[in-house]
Design a protein around this motif. Sequence first.
Motif, short mmCIF file in Angstrom:
data_model
loop_
_atom_site.label_atom_id
_atom_site.label_comp_id
_atom_site.label_asym_id
_atom_site.label_seq_id
_atom_site.Cartn_x
_atom_site.Cartn_y
_atom_site.Cartn_z
N SER A 35 41.35 53.20 54.63
CA SER A 35 42.02 53.04 53.90
C SER A 35 42.52 54.27 53.27
O SER A 35 41.67 54.97 53.18
N GLY A 69 41.62 52.52 47.73
CA GLY A 69 41.16 52.87 48.98
C GLY A 69 39.33 52.30 49.06
O GLY A 69 39.29 51.89 50.21
N THR A 70 38.51 51.29 48.00
CA THR A 70 37.84 51.28 48.58
C THR A 70 37.78 49.49 47.18
O THR A 70 38.71 48.98 46.44
N TYR A 71 36.64 48.77 48.02
CA TYR A 71 36.56 47.81 46.71
C TYR A 71 35.10 47.56 46.90
O TYR A 71 34.31 47.06 46.03
N ARG A 123 39.46 48.70 39.02
CA ARG A 123 39.63 49.78 40.02
C ARG A 123 40.90 49.88 39.43
O ARG A 123 40.17 51.68 39.16
N ALA A 268 41.76 47.08 51.65
CA ALA A 268 40.91 47.01 50.22
C ALA A 268 41.50 45.95 49.43
O ALA A 268 41.36 45.99 47.72
N GLU A 271 45.03 45.75 48.94
CA GLU A 271 45.43 46.81 47.61
C GLU A 271 46.78 47.42 47.50
O GLU A 271 47.60 46.90 46.44
#
Length: 363
Positions: A35, A69-71, A123, A268, A271
Amino acid sequence: MSPLPVSHDPDAAKRPEPARLRAELEELASIERPSASRGERQAAEWLAGRLREAGARDARVEEEPEANGTYWAPLGLLAGAGVAAGLAALRGGRLGRLAAVAAGAAASALAADEMPPGRRRFRRRLPRRSAHHVLAELGPPDAERTVVVMSHHDAAHSAFFFNPAITEAIGERAPWLFENNDTSPPLMWPVVAGPGVVAAGSRGLTKLGIALSAGTAAFMADIAARGVVPGANDNGTGCVAQIELARALASDPTASVRVLFLSTSEEALCEGMGLFLDRHGHELPVDRTFFLCLDTIGSPQLLVLRGEGMLRMREYPAESLELLDSTAAELGIELVPNLRLRNATDGIFPLAAGYQCASVASC
């Protein structure tokens, strides 16, 4: 919104060619595309090009600069805050305990807000990267109704906990766990619960909260340390289905419905879909737009999710489910009945926003 009229003409479009579908799927799966990455942009440009070749108009890639781009980063940090709050509660006096309660409660609330369709307030404070949407259209531009066909073109990180051998072992040793449930396991409940249990009060609960939060932090660190999978099923299959649908509709155009093809950066925790609706939701009236999510449709048996949600289950609209169920019956497609998802597809955002919508998957 009333169900869309459905007409099935077996001669309206050429039957999909398996060799072509497989070649397109392998081409997309060969792109390493986490992502909000350069590879994800490459995949987006690939998909936009294929939709353009299939006959869709205005196929384009939109940059979304507000992505993370992350979780694993936000959830791992919040879990770490839960551990720190718990240790402070065990070691400190009354003021330390009060501060730990506040910190644990805040971390739990922010973790819950990370789950789709949350606002991701924590975030948004972290470093940002660009993600990319793919958009293309077919049908009359001024049509009263719009059908948004959704997929995602990024791929997920691997993790030890995602190993299918774990699921297989559980199925062999305790098959009743699957046979007696119509939902997947609520994997994110402990993630949110850890810091909250720290704030609950007793010394024993604080220790339990520390353990849950530490486990979450380790899980997220494992995900961060691993690479992405090829993502052929999840969700190369959805992207290839979009391309094939564009080919069919280009040869037999819709007369009164605009079809919008949308692919997002999804892995993500959806997102990209949240950011897309932030930007474009006002252009898609709730009473005249239908969202159809295609996610992981390459397994042997198709299904239409009855509901989904990481923290609480949201049921899909009965009208939408009836439309898909009756269409499948008309086409002779046997759907796996009555399954719900404790994770999330991109369908969770239009579902929460009140649209008529459905999510097609497979198992």
